[in-house]
Every structure is written in structure tokens, then in C-alpha cells.
Scaffold this active site. Structure first.
Site, short mmCIF file in Angstrom:
data_model
loop_
_atom_site.label_atom_id
_atom_site.label_comp_id
_atom_site.label_asym_id
_atom_site.label_seq_id
_atom_site.Cartn_x
_atom_site.Cartn_y
_atom_site.Cartn_z
N SER A 181 -32.63 -4.28 96.26
CA SER A 181 -31.22 -4.40 95.89
C SER A 181 -30.33 -3.23 96.29
O SER A 181 -29.11 -3.32 96.18
CB SER A 181 -31.07 -4.64 94.39
N SER B 73 -28.79 -6.96 95.22
CA SER B 73 -27.78 -7.23 94.22
C SER B 73 -26.69 -6.15 94.13
O SER B 73 -25.66 -6.40 93.53
CB SER B 73 -28.45 -7.37 92.85
N LYS C 118 -22.72 1.03 89.87
CA LYS C 118 -23.05 -0.40 89.69
C LYS C 118 -22.90 -0.75 88.22
O LYS C 118 -23.33 0.02 87.34
CB LYS C 118 -24.50 -0.63 90.16
#
Lengths: 474, 96
Positions: free
Chosen positions: A174, A150, A75
């Protein structure tokens, strides 16, 4: 869910599969699925170079690391040295990290291959991945739907077979929510299990780095490498790290499942309710004991969470001021105007809204009414969990109230978006580990079962995931 | 409690966020809707409950006070939008 490229370290060490061929196959998948927008940067050159070096080592019979040839996406709020670290924001569009996160150093030391940086909601703020400066990520099961957020890019990278595993971060769901929406396994370790050094901070008392994978085995291998004390993160606990992989045990015997009625209330999709209930029955048939438990503070979790998370975010994001790194507004009049214009242009709408909310709940006159009150109810919520774990090993529920929703569906209604996180935020507030495991489909869309365990009991989560995985539900 | 025009102006200034005046109503509306939801917490009796700042509640984690290598100056300055003579540069602060 199985995949032809599934990670098999024995086959790699026995030279049946070259690391280069695996990296090439994944790069091809990334290219084919470009329209899903899962990656912000793909490290094709460096990943292939890493693969060749590793193949040479294997050919020469040199000892290789525990994750030799595992292909991992990261990420883009976790620092990889000399690579971009955009956080999905214009603010850090051109930022190059001068250092690596502890988790990245540990993965590389065990010969994992880093294949690229994945898309995310800006500064990890969002539940749909529509808040990225680099565009929305699409769900591979239905490209008209969100992948969740997210860590949407990491979830999609694993779901669409672009890597073996992906790192994400989970502040209020997330990792688990996008795992549920994309039919992947998403593990959020407990607070203090994994170092956050090199993770761009959003809400420091809640943030955790965790793993997406298609199999519990890959999640277990990855966690065993990234977990454990770190001198550079004083919030990372000095607790032993078990060999999660060697100890993977799918037996449900002597496991007590706690079922919180608060997680099965109105608003829960019917197929998800029935699917999770029937999976609980299968676990019971396999030897688990099942009992009702009460988590009465659940209805306050979203309110507590969005006060604490925005308060901490408003403080953490104060560092983005256009002075030391990142975007700076052009031609500002004076220093204060430079700060205000830089932040107005550099941050997107959701980030600005959360900074405003967080600043408000921390401001003089409102601190006690909102922030302090939230911290007090947080303790009561934590006590709910402490009590529950006196009577059960795992708390079992759906991960999300619905499967993936349509792109744009909740984009104009921040509160509706926040309510998406109803089942996931409590684990962060209480600091406990939790996992989402694919449990079935509703109208063709995947959904997950969430399991929560007491602090430092990640093994129990992985074991249950292994049992569920063996049922081949999806 | 309700957020008004002046509150938005004040919060924006505290947060160093430039918000055009024509957006004050938009922000106030959204913040009020969210804050109204958060008022729910007042249903919970928290007399004598200590605030919980983080879940591990570890305090005073110390390490030896030793000098260790850190980022060299040129590396630390590499991402600066404006720099000069080994410093970060900002608009003039001292008025004539």
C-alpha cells in the site's frame, strides 16, 4: 524528480526561505489540485500557525528540530490528536482522535508541519483508492487512471507537489504500489522498525508505517525520526536507529544485487521489464555485482497474503460495533441487530467482503485448511528470503506488473485486483524492508523498481535509491 | 470446499454483518472464486513446518506493572454515539 519547493533545512535555518511561505505554497498546490481528491482534511489554519511559531523560533535563534519546516501529509488511518481519523470509512466519518500516534508525536517534536490527512482505500483495503467513502483519488499523470492504493492520497500529495513527504501504511504494498504508479519514492520499513501505536490496525502481523517522498534524502530524514523502539508498541523492536541521512551513500561498489526470475514472468509489462533490466545494467556498470536468486514460494504469496490479511482484519475490525465510537445504525431492535446493521451500513463493500473471507478462514472446520496452512507456507516463503540474503544485499525487481490502470478497470473483479500485489506482498509476509524508486515510464506512465533488503537494512535501500535518483531517469 | 447459502448466513452471523438474503449468491460466488485460488497452497508440502504468526517472532515482551495516566473518562466517551451518566449506552439487553 525535483521540485522547486524541495526541502532544504539549511535555507530555512538561514532564513532564506520562511516556513510560512513554504506552507502557503503547498496550500496553494493543494487548492489547485483539489480535483485529484488527495486530501480528506487540510489543516490550513493549524499548519500556518505552526509555521509562524517556527519562523519566530528561527528568527530568535532558538534551537529547532531535525525536520524544521518539513511539510508532511498523513494518511487518514494514523492518529493526529484532535483531528479526524476517518480511515476512508463512513464508520469513522465523524471520529475525532483523542490521542496522537507515536510517529506524529516524533515528527512534531522535530518541528515538522502536519498539513493534512490524506485519502485512502477504506481501512487501507484496496490497490486502487477507489474504495474510499470520500471518493476515488486520481492519478496526476493521467486523471483517468488510479493512483494505486491503499495510500493513494499520500502518493498523489507528494507526486503533485502538495507537501515534502507523506506518511502511509503498507500491509501488502500500500505504499510501494502507489509510489510506483505516481512516480514517487515509497519506503516500507521492515516489521518492528517503526511504532504502529496510533495506526488503525488492519492486519497486525503485516502493517507498517512508511514514507513517500520525491527524494531519498527526505525519506532518510523522516525515517530517522519516526523509527525506533516505543514502549506503547511491543512489536516495535529495540534496535538502534542509524542516522540514515548522514550515511546516505550512492556507491554501488561491493553491493550484490539478487535478481529473482519469479518476478519477471508472464504478465509483466514489456516496457517495465526492459526498463528494470536496463537499470540493473546501470547499477552493474557502477560497480554492483549481479546474480540470479530463487524465490520459489513467490507464486503462493498472494494466496498466503489474502488468507492472513483477511483473517487478521476480521479480528481487528470487530471493534467497530457502534458502541464506543463511530457510526451506529438508527433504531436497532436489540443489541445484536445493532451490531449487524451498524457494520452492514458503516463498512463498504470491499471491507465487508474481507471480513467475510477472514471470518470463514478462521471458522471451525476451515482454520487448519486455510489459516494454519497459510502460516506454514509463510514460513517457507520467509526461508526463501533468508536464503537469498545469504547471497545478495538487495533483491531487485519491478514494483508492479503494469503501470497505473484505468479507474473502474478492476473494480468488479476482486481477485484481479488482489493479483496486482504479486511483487509487493512477500516483503510484508517476510517482515523485511522494501522501497519503490521511480525507474522510468511506460507510455508516459511512471513505474518503479522495487528493492528489498534483509531486516533492519533500510540504509541499503536508501543508498540504492540515492544512486537511482542521481541518474535522473524520470 | 465450496461456500453455499447456509455458509454465507453462518459467516455473516459470526461476523455480525447483516447481509440481505438476495445477496447471498453474490457473496458465495465471489468468495468461492477467491477460495478456489487459495487452494493452490495445497501444492506445498508443509509437513513438520511450524506456522509463522509474525516475522520477528518475539515473545513475551513485558513492561513494569505500573499505573500510568490514561484517557480521562470524558475524553474516552467523546466519540460515543450514545452515552449517559458516564457510560456507553446500548439498546436494552435484558428482555422483559
Amino acid at each position: 524528480m525535483t521540485h522547486p519547493l524541495d526541502y532544504n533545512p539549511e535555507a530555512i535555518r538561514a532564513e532564506h526561505v520562511s516556513v510560512r511561505s513554504r506552507v502557503e505554497a503547498y496550500l496553494k498546490q493543494i487548492e489547485q489540485h483539489k480535483s485529484l481528491n488527495a486530501f480528506i482534511h487540510v489543516f490550513a489554519g493549524s499548519a500556518l500557525k505552526q509555521a509562524d511559531t517556527l519562523d519566530d523560533k528561527i528568527r530568535q535563534g532558538t534551537q529547532t528540530g531535525k525536520l524544521a519546516g518539513m511539510v508532511i501529509a498523513v494518511k487518514d488511518n494514523i492518529a493526529v490528536k484532535d483531528a479526524t481519523l476517518t480511515c476512508g470509512s463512513k464508520m469513522l466519518e465523524n471520529y475525532i482522535s483523542p490521542y496522537a500516534a507515536t510517529v506524529i508525536e516524533r515528527l512534531l517534536a522535530e518541528d515538522a508541519i502536519i498539513i493534512g490527512k490524506t485519502n485512502l482505500d477504506e481501512f487501507a483495503m484496496g490497490s486502487s483508492n477507489e474504495n474510499s467513502y470520500f471518493g476515488a483519488v486520481k492519478n496526476p499523470h493521467d486523471t483517468g487512471r488510479v493512483p494505486g492504493g491503499s495510500s493513494g492520497g499520500s502518493a498523489v500529495a507528494v507526486a503533485a507537489g502538495m507537501c515534502d513527504a507523506a506518511l502511509g501504511s503498507d500491509t501488502g504494498g500500500s505504499i510501494r504500489q502507489p509510489a510506483s504508479f505516481t512516480g514517487t519514492i515509497g519506503l516500507k520499513p521492515g516489521y518492528g522498525r517503526v511504532s504502529r501505536y496510533g495506526l488503525v490496525a488492519f492486519a497486525s502481523s503485516l502493517d507498517q508505517i512508511g514514507v513517500f517522498s520525491r527524494t531519498p534524502s527526505v525519506a532518510a530524514q523522516t525515517l530517522a525520526v519516526i523509527a525506533g523502539a516505543d514502549k506503547r508498541d511491543s512489536t516495535c523492536a529495540d534496535e538502534d536507529v542509524p542516522d540514515y541521512h548522514a550515511r546516505l551513500n550512492p556507491s554501488m561498489k561491493d553491493i550484490t544485487l539478487g535478481i529473482p526470475e519469479e518476478y519477471f514472468q508472464d504478465g509483466l509489462d514489456g516496457d517495465i521489464r526492459n526498463g528494470v533490466r536496463s537499470l540493473i545494467d546501470k547499477m552493474r556498470e557502477a560497480g554492483a555485482r549481479v546474480r540470479e536468486i530463487a524465490l520459489p514460494m513467490t507464486e503462493y504469496a498472494i494466496a498466503i497474503y489474502y488468507i492472513i490479511a483477511t483473517a487478521e482484519a476480521s479480528s481487528n475490525l470487530a471493534r467497530f460495533d457502534g458502541v464506543r465510537y463511530g457510526f451506529r445504525a438508527e433504531d436497532p431492535g436489540d443489541l445484536n441487530e445493532m451490531y449487524a446493521q451498524t457494520r452492514a451500513v458503516g463498512f463498504g463493500e470491499e471491507v465487508r467482503r474481507r471480513i467475510m473471507l477472514g471470518t470463514y478462514v478462521l471458522s471451525a472446520g476451515y482454520y487448519d485448511a486455510y489459516y494454519r496452512k497459510a502460516l506454514q507456507v509463510r514460513r517457507k516463503l520467509k526461508e526463501d528470503f533468508d536464503n537469498a540474503f545469504e547471497h545478495c544485499d538487495l533483491i531487485v525487481s519491478p514494483t508492479t506488473p503494469t503501470p497505473a490502470f484505468a479507474l473502474g478497470e478492476k473494480a468488479d473483479d476482486p481477485l484481479a485486483m488482489y493479483l496486482q500485489d504479486i511483487y509487493t506482498v512477500s516483503a510484508n509476509l517476510a517482515g523485511i524492508p522494501a522501497i519503490s524508486v521511480p525507474a522510468g515510464t511506460s507510455n508516459g506512465l511512471p513505474y518503479g523498481m522495487q528493492l528489498q533488503a534483509a531486516p533492519f537494512n533500510e540504509q541499503k535501500l536508501l543508498n540504492a535509491a540515492q544512486f537511482i535518483h542521481s541518474l535522473n531517469l524520470t | 470446499m465450496s461456500v453455499n447459502h447456509d455458509d454465507i448466513k453462518k459467516i455473516a452471523s459470526l461476523a455480525r454483518l447483516e447481509i440481505p438474503e438476495d445477496q447471498y449468491a453474490h457473496y458465495a460466488g465471489q468468495l468461492n472464486r477467491i477460495l478456489e485460488y487459495m487452494e493452490k497452497l495445497n501444492e506445498v508440502n508443509t509437513d513438520d513446518v511450524a506456522p509463522m504468526y509474525n516475522s520477528l517472532e518475539r515473545t513475551n515482551v513485558t513492561r513494569p506493572d505500573q499505573v500510568r495516566p490514561s484517557l480521562p473518562q470524558n475524553e474516552a466517551l467523546k466519540n460515543a454515539p450514545l452515552k449517559g451518566d458516564g457510560f456507553f449506552r446500548v439498546p436494552k439487553v435484558v428482555k422483559k
